[in-house]
Design an enzyme around this catalytic site. Structure first.
Site, PDB file in Angstrom:
ATOM      1  N   LYS A 117      50.554  41.565  36.261  1.00 23.96           N
ATOM      2  CA  LYS A 117      50.089  41.334  37.636  1.00 23.96           C
ATOM      3  C   LYS A 117      51.259  41.166  38.584  1.00 23.96           C
ATOM      4  O   LYS A 117      51.149  41.523  39.752  1.00 23.96           O
ATOM      5  CB  LYS A 117      49.148  40.118  37.694  1.00 23.96           C
ATOM      6  CG  LYS A 117      47.786  40.419  37.104  1.00 23.96           C
ATOM      7  CD  LYS A 117      46.705  39.554  37.693  1.00 23.96           C
ATOM      8  CE  LYS A 117      45.342  39.997  37.191  1.00 23.96           C
ATOM      9  NZ  LYS A 117      44.281  39.045  37.480  1.00 23.96           N
ATOM     10  N   LYS A 199      44.073  49.806  29.799  1.00 25.78           N
ATOM     11  CA  LYS A 199      42.786  49.110  29.766  1.00 25.78           C
ATOM     12  C   LYS A 199      41.942  49.494  30.985  1.00 25.78           C
ATOM     13  O   LYS A 199      42.479  49.663  32.078  1.00 25.78           O
ATOM     14  CB  LYS A 199      43.097  47.602  29.812  1.00 25.78           C
ATOM     15  CG  LYS A 199      41.938  46.694  29.629  1.00 25.78           C
ATOM     16  CD  LYS A 199      42.362  45.245  29.834  1.00 25.78           C
ATOM     17  CE  LYS A 199      42.435  44.893  31.302  1.00 25.78           C
ATOM     18  NZ  LYS A 199      42.465  43.462  31.587  1.00 25.78           N
ATOM     19  N   LYS A 202      39.112  46.458  36.660  1.00 30.45           N
ATOM     20  CA  LYS A 202      38.499  46.522  37.992  1.00 30.45           C
ATOM     21  C   LYS A 202      39.548  46.663  39.084  1.00 30.45           C
ATOM     22  O   LYS A 202      39.241  47.039  40.194  1.00 30.45           O
ATOM     23  CB  LYS A 202      37.591  45.314  38.236  1.00 30.45           C
ATOM     24  CG  LYS A 202      38.230  43.965  38.003  1.00 30.45           C
ATOM     25  CD  LYS A 202      37.170  42.864  37.865  1.00 30.45           C
ATOM     26  CE  LYS A 202      37.804  41.671  37.171  1.00 30.45           C
ATOM     27  NZ  LYS A 202      36.865  40.774  36.539  1.00 30.45           N
TER      28      LYS A 202
END
Ligand code: TYM
Length: 335
Positions: A117, A199, A202
């Site tokens: 992130k 992966k 969203k």
């Protein structure tokens, strides 16, 4: 009542940081409903975690409410499961601060999700993003959860939660129960349809790689039609050599209950076109009742409000008991 006290406890949650994905469904929620009779279940909407990345406030509110409806539509009966919004139970933030002081800089620096992130949000590497696992540990430990049903990507966070709990218990005695991750055999890591080495997420910028739970059937079918495969023209399970095809097989296996061997036989001699169409159709049928029920529930805001209000009350009761114990142990003067 006696029985309920003895039931093992479950806690899990999903961030309403984006629309719910097929990955979250197969890796997590799909497995939750079946646990309600055997366990005492708490399912959270992890809204506090979402602001580690900038959110549009109105969208966050809308997605949180939609997610309450989706939880119920996925079979989580509010009479049997405690469904609540994380920010409605202040004990999460309160315990998180205490746990921050028992969590080491080095162990937080090693978290894969933090590294990912911070690479994706280089202009906003805030302290919340870094201490995120301590808040997640608070979520779990407040409820003295035995099991945490999650997808494979959250295993590391459940492990650090155990490490924090062990460290705290080492100083103060047995305050926290040590939770175990509960990861499905098939569906634990659903990959992107366009870049199957990543992966399904969203927050993925490529909308074609991610299927959303409440998406229209024609869009789902289109995404599967375009899914990346290989030049081999053979439906065979081999994640290393054939990541795209193997991912589609995983999805099809969970959607239909068929084993990889059965799927290989079913598509023996057929092309990828037929295979991708079949997977798309199976997913549409899997998600159709959930989408319809979510839409129906969203029309009844008063009911949804009553669900999350009751959930917050029940969750607070359990959470505050653990928090009081912790405050006492660390030496805070009782009010
Ligand atoms: P989140 O919101 O990213 O994902 C929610 C759940 O869905 C699973 N999942 C997947 N499983 C398989 N394949 C995928 N592609 C996929 N994408 C997501 C995740 O493993 C997860 O189970 N930190 C958590 C939320 C959280 C939480 C908690 C979970 C906050 N507090 C306490 C358990 C207990 C998260 O970001 O999940």
């Amino acid at each position: 009542m006696e029985n309920e006290v003895q039931k093992k406890r479950i806690l899990s949650g999903i961030q309403p940081s984006g629309d719910l994905t097929l990955g979250s469904y197969l890796g997590a929620i799909k497995n939750w409903a079946a646990l309600a009779d055997e366990y005492d279940c708490y399912y959270m909407l992890a809204d506090m975690h979402t602001i580690t990345v900038r959110q549009v406030p109105a969208d966050l509110r809308r997605r949180t409410l939609t997610q309450v409806a989706a939880y119920i539509a996925c079979g989580l009966d509010p009479e049997k499961n405690v469904l609540f919004v994380q920010s409605h139970v202040p004990a999460h933030a309160q315990l998180a601060w205490v746990l921050d002081c028992y969590t080491m800089f080095g162990e937080l620096s090693r978290m894969t999700q933090f590294k990912d992130k911070s690479a994706k949000n280089a202009d906003n590497i805030n302290a919340g993003l870094f201490t995120y696992p301590a808040l997640m540990a608070a979520d779990i430990l407040l409820y003295q959860a035995d099991l945490v049903p999650v997808g494979g990507d959250q295993k590391q966070h459940v492990e650090i939660c155990r490490d924090i709990a062990t460290r705290f218990n080492g100083v103060y005695g047995d305050v926290f129960k040590l939770p175990e991750p509960y990861i499905p055999q098939v569906g634990a890591r659903v990959m992107s349809l366009t870049t199957p080495e990543n992966k399904m997420s969203k927050s993925d910028k490529d909308q074609n790689g991610c299927v959303y739970m409440l998406e229209k059937p024609e869009d789902i079918l289109r995404k599967f039609k375009k899914a990346v495969t290989d030049s081999d023209a053979c439906v065979r399970y081999d994640p290393a050599a054939k990541p795209g095809v193997s991912n589609l097989m995983q999805i099809y296996s969970v959607a239909t209950g068929r084993s990889y061997g059965e799927i290989e036989q079913e598509f023996d001699g057929l092309g990828y076109g037929d295979f991708k169409k079949a997977v798309g159709e199976a997913v549409v049928e899997l998600l159709r009742p959930i989408r319809e029920e979510t839409e129906r529930l969203l029309a009844d805001k008063a009911y949804l409000e009553s669900v999350y209000r009751t959930g917050a009350e029940k969750a607070s009761y359990v959470a505050n008991r653990t928090l009081s114990k912790v405050y006492k142990k660390v030496g805070f003067l009782a009010r």
